[in-house]
Design an enzyme around this catalytic site. Sequence first.
Site, mmCIF file in Angstrom:
data_model
loop_
_atom_site.group_PDB
_atom_site.id
_atom_site.type_symbol
_atom_site.label_atom_id
_atom_site.label_comp_id
_atom_site.label_asym_id
_atom_site.label_seq_id
_atom_site.Cartn_x
_atom_site.Cartn_y
_atom_site.Cartn_z
ATOM 1 C CB SER A 82 40.018 -51.272 23.435
ATOM 2 O OG SER A 82 40.451 -50.198 24.222
ATOM 3 C CE LYS A 141 37.402 -48.910 19.253
ATOM 4 N NZ LYS A 141 38.408 -49.683 20.018
ATOM 5 C CB SER A 191 38.066 -47.710 23.095
ATOM 6 O OG SER A 191 38.924 -48.500 22.300
#
Length: 471
Positions: free
Chosen positions: A179, A80, A155
């Site tokens: 997230s 990520k 996210s």
Amino acid sequence: MAAFGKLYRLSATMLLSGLAAGELTAEELMESTLARIEAVNPRVNAVVSLRPASELLAEARGKDAERGGGPLHGLPIAIKDLAQTKGLRTTWGSPLLADFIPDQDDPFVARLRAAGAIVIGKTNTPEFGLGSHSYNPVHGRTVNAWNPDVSAGGSSGGAAVALATGMLALADGSDMMGSLRNPAAWNNVYGFRPSYGLVPDNPTGEMFLHQLATNGPMARSVRDLALLLDMMAGPDSRLPHSLPAQSAFSGQLEAEVRGRRIGWIGDWGGHYPMEEGVLSLCSEALATFSDLDVEVVTVQPDFDPSAIWQSWTTLRSWAVAAKLGAVYENPERRAYLKPEAIWEIERGLALSGQDIQKASEIRSDWYRKLAALFQYYDALALPAAQLFPFPSEWDWPREVAGHQMESYHHWMEVVVPASLAGIPALSLPAGFGTQGLPMGFQLFGPRGGDAALLQLGQGYARAHGEIALAP
């Protein structure tokens, strides 16, 4: 390799078994991974900063030449874009960091490399991870794996979409405000927010005050989820809240769950606005536990959910201001921040010490209430989102079920009860609504009860059946 068929359809567990047995080479797996990314990623934009194919294939051949690799030996993974990766561009989705190349890995990334994983690139995220919609001015917009017209969530949206489309077999994510859970729910995969301190963060800067966000695993099965958690978790003596070592989570999955109890909170007596179909779909999915002789009981915690939201928004704005305040103070750099970031920072900078104290007292009260509830329930359950994926061109939904949302993250309020307390939370796929879009529900349990929560998840996964890849 012929015995394995289409590699992108296989679980990480199966791929690693083939690699370890010599029935599959890391080079073959890398070729398959790059081919899948080439075929799918232009449509969804989930994998970013992809390393050159020649470089990746050479590294894979090097893995094939090695002997006795680690548990993830030869497995491709993308990190990520909120985590530092040595030698690989890390942008946090911000133009201020568009060309930043770290000289070190974040701790969990170093652990994945040490376990033999090959870091191929990054997965997309919103700017500085703010908001559950993965778009930013550096890499653009990631769209949902099942419908490119709607949001992927965030996210960890890029990670969820990469999993759901078969571009990755495992993916990391992070979770401050859902997230790991919201994008998992919206892309029909699993996401796990561990107990705070189980997966170590960077031992830099202030390390005592801000206990809201944590890294964790995402996967297409609970078994793969536990496998990745085994690699990410573990104590770090440099961190004050680091949890002690635990037995491998992947080795504890098959425990008996008969007789356990789950408390279903639903919409908390109407406090959480829910789009039509969310509650019914999650309730139907929870009914799967009856086949496991796990009792699901409706419960309304004797606590004001508005107080939880008040505490959360105070502590979150305080944390965001602490992280990004220096950027805000420079007018030239401030111009590159999105409006939602500026709103959070200004709100955080206006807080007093007494505001923080009051918010922490509410958090403490909620933690005590949870401790009492977990005397009667092995886990509590809520939907993982309050609405189905919204149109991808939106910044964020202004209303849910006719209720106006006060901020860019108000529509995500349902994930806050677990986040505020720092307890483990598992997002499980519930199925698809009438419009063909995915939804999930979350189970959360006591701090340190990560293994028990994953056991419930594994029982559900067996009964629910294997999840399909997005077309």
